[in-house]
Design a protein around this motif. Sequence first.
Motif: not given
Length: 85
Positions: A58-84
């Motif tokens: 069980e994962i607290e919903i605010t801890k979810i970053y993405s599911v199936d490539g869809d980024i959570s609205p709780h983390h949309t500010d991270d959308f343009f950051k690169c994990d390169c």
Amino acid sequence: MQNSSKYSTILLIDSGNLPINSIIYFDKDGNKISIMDNVIKISERESVEYVVLESGLEIEITKIYSVDGDISPHHTDDFFKCDCV
């Protein structure tokens, strides 16, 4: 995504379209964890929503970053950051 819909409802419906879900979430130490599992339901305890997976995790919903490539609205500010690396 409709503005009138809760993220948890949209997540549950969208995740049901695939036989297995790719889930990225933040653990208690803030590390990004990537797993493959099935989203079964959303539960709520003490006004906190949790994503319940087939494995029993069980994962607290605010801890979810993405599911199936869809980024959570709780983390949309991270959308343009690169994990390169």
